[in-house]
Design an enzyme around this catalytic site. Structure first.
Site, short mmCIF file in Angstrom:
data_model
loop_
_atom_site.label_atom_id
_atom_site.label_comp_id
_atom_site.label_asym_id
_atom_site.label_seq_id
_atom_site.Cartn_x
_atom_site.Cartn_y
_atom_site.Cartn_z
N ASN A 148 40.04 -60.69 16.90
CA ASN A 148 38.99 -61.39 16.15
C ASN A 148 39.49 -62.11 14.91
OD1 ASN A 148 39.16 -58.40 15.73
ND2 ASN A 148 38.04 -58.94 13.87
N SER B 148 29.31 -58.43 23.15
CA SER B 148 28.22 -58.51 22.18
C SER B 148 27.57 -59.89 22.25
CB SER B 148 28.79 -58.26 20.78
OG SER B 148 27.79 -58.40 19.81
N CYS C 60 34.15 -57.57 8.77
CA CYS C 60 33.99 -56.33 8.01
C CYS C 60 34.77 -56.37 6.70
CB CYS C 60 34.46 -55.14 8.82
SG CYS C 60 33.61 -55.00 10.36
N1 PLP Z 1 34.82 -56.09 18.42
C1 PLP Z 1 35.25 -57.27 17.96
C2 PLP Z 1 36.58 -57.78 18.41
C3 PLP Z 1 34.47 -58.01 17.07
O1 PLP Z 1 34.91 -59.18 16.62
C4 PLP Z 1 33.22 -57.48 16.66
C5 PLP Z 1 32.38 -58.21 15.68
O2 PLP Z 1 32.85 -58.68 14.65
C6 PLP Z 1 32.81 -56.25 17.19
C7 PLP Z 1 33.63 -55.57 18.06
C8 PLP Z 1 31.50 -55.63 16.80
O3 PLP Z 1 30.43 -56.25 17.47
P1 PLP Z 1 28.93 -56.02 16.92
O4 PLP Z 1 28.82 -56.80 15.65
O5 PLP Z 1 28.05 -56.56 17.99
O6 PLP Z 1 28.77 -54.58 16.73
#
Ligand code: PLP
Length: 380
Positions: free
Chosen positions: A149, A197, A323
């Site tokens: 991400n 998601s 985050c």
């Molecule tokens: N995994 C990855 C790689 C992400 O980029 C994100 C969101 O930033 C998530 C998990 C978490 O997803 P959600 O916001 O739907 O909980």
């Protein structure tokens, strides 16, 4: 307002909003009820489930609809580890995972599990050999992300799947950032568990799904009613499920064009940076990663300060993952790639494109970076 933070979240498409609005009014019947209103709502959910399943070449029965990518990851990891602890207590993941994978792993460590955090190379990928070296007789689950991400790199998912299938070790992949741009085939890639998601593909926040291969018989994460074929308690969020399905249909119809546009925009941005004389290096191996994410290192320019200057001009982007944006913490992904204390972890920007972005918006960002860069170097 210029929005370059699509890896954090995306705007909800008007078509999706219409479906949600209609569903909020029409689909209020409890899908577990036997009367007509409930039965209609159930049909809508099952139709959406078929859309989710087809998008990753899975069976509808193997889709568990969840509240988000984080819940999908937690469900893939925690009950799986607890159920298999008789077989072994060793788990493998990478140091560059999202916190929604790292934190469940940390939690399992407190319960006596042992977790190996694989290093990543400078392209942000897990070298297959390091996975092969880390696997042990007591390894029960490997969780490695499909696409990162922060830098967009794509792990060799099919090779990982083939290797783990041969070893009879379960393979989970967090595909939250890959789902919009990549063609996923859970059978061909031998993936056992996969997280998605909706809000990364122009769907609403607060809805996602987990693919869990048929026959795994793993315990539930959310205990309660018998919804989701007895795999997750909780009255279904029908409007968001239908909105998510609509977003999937639109995403699939437009994927090729959307990928092309995003790649063009980031190539345009990189060419502009080169011409501008701004000192930079890319943290993304862009041609090989997902098309929407580009991470660049601007030596000597602190990313938290850059974010404020961009914000003052109405430009929205990120330093690290969603985050960590807004906090001063160095990016754990860039530290995993380049080493602890590397200036890239505090001097990088993540620009993430949507297909609605324009080259004029990219020019505005380039002009701003150039003026900040000039001031910075004039002042020594
Ligand atoms: N995994 C990855 C790689 C992400 O980029 C994100 C969101 O930033 C998530 C998990 C978490 O997803 P959600 O916001 O739907 O909980």
């Amino acid at each position: 307002m210029i929005y370059f933070d699509h890896a954090a979240t995306t705007p909800v498409r008007p078509e999706v909003v219409s479906v949600i609005q209609e569903s909020l009014i029409e689909d209020f019947g409890n899908p577990s009820s036997t009367y007509a209103l409930g039965r209609r709502t159930r049909q809508q959910i099952e139709q959406s489930r078929r859309i989710f399943a087809a998008s990753i070449k899975a069976d509808p029965a193997d889709i568990i609809i969840t509240s988000c990518g984080s819940e999908s990851n937690n469900t893939a990891i925690i009950p799986t580890a607890l159920a298999l602890k008789g077989k072994g207590k060793h788990l493998i993941t990478s140091a560059a995972e999202h916190h929604a994978v790292l934190h469940p792993m940390h939690y399992l460590e407190t319960l006596g599990f042992e977790v190996t955090y694989l290093p990543v190379d400078e392209a942000g990928k897990v070298p297959l050999q390091s996975l092969k070296d880390a696997v042990r007789a007591d390894t029960i689950l490997v969780s490695l992300m499909y696409a990162n991400n922060e830098v967009g790199s794509i792990n060799p998912v099919a090779e990982i799947g083939a290797f783990l299938a041969e070893k009879d070790i379960l393979f989970h992949t967090d595909a939250v950032q890959a789902y919009g741009s990549e063609q996923i085939d859970v059978r061909q890639q031998q993936i056992d568990l996969l997280s998605v998601s909706a809000h990364k593909i122009n769907g609403p926040k607060g809805i996602g799904f987990l693919y869990r291969k048929n026959g795994l018989h793993l315990p539930n994460f959310i205990h309660g009613g018998s919804q989701e074929n007895d795999h997750r308690g909780g009255t279904e969020n029908t409007p968001y499920i239908r909105g998510f399905a609509e977003a999937v249909v639109l995403m699939e119809a437009e994927r090729t064009e959307s990928n092309r546009k995003k790649r063009e925009l980031s190539d345009y941005f990189l060419r502009g940076l080169e011409k501008s004389g701004i000192r930079f290096e890319s943290n993304s191996v862009h041609a090989e990663g997902v098309p929407h994410i580009l991470s660049i290192w601007l030596p000597g320019m602190r990313s938290d300060k850059l974010l404020i200057q961009c914000d003052l001009k109405g430009i929205m982007l990120a330093a690290g993952s969603a985050c960590t944006a807004g906090s001063l913490e160095p990016s754990h992904v860039l530290e995993a790639m380049y080493g602890k204390g590397n200036p890239r972890a505090t001097e990088s920007l993540r620009i993430s494109f949507g297909s609605d972005n324009t080259t004029a918006e990219v020019d505005t960002l380039l002009d701003l970076l150039q003026s900040i860069h000039k001031k910075q170097y004039k002042n020594g």
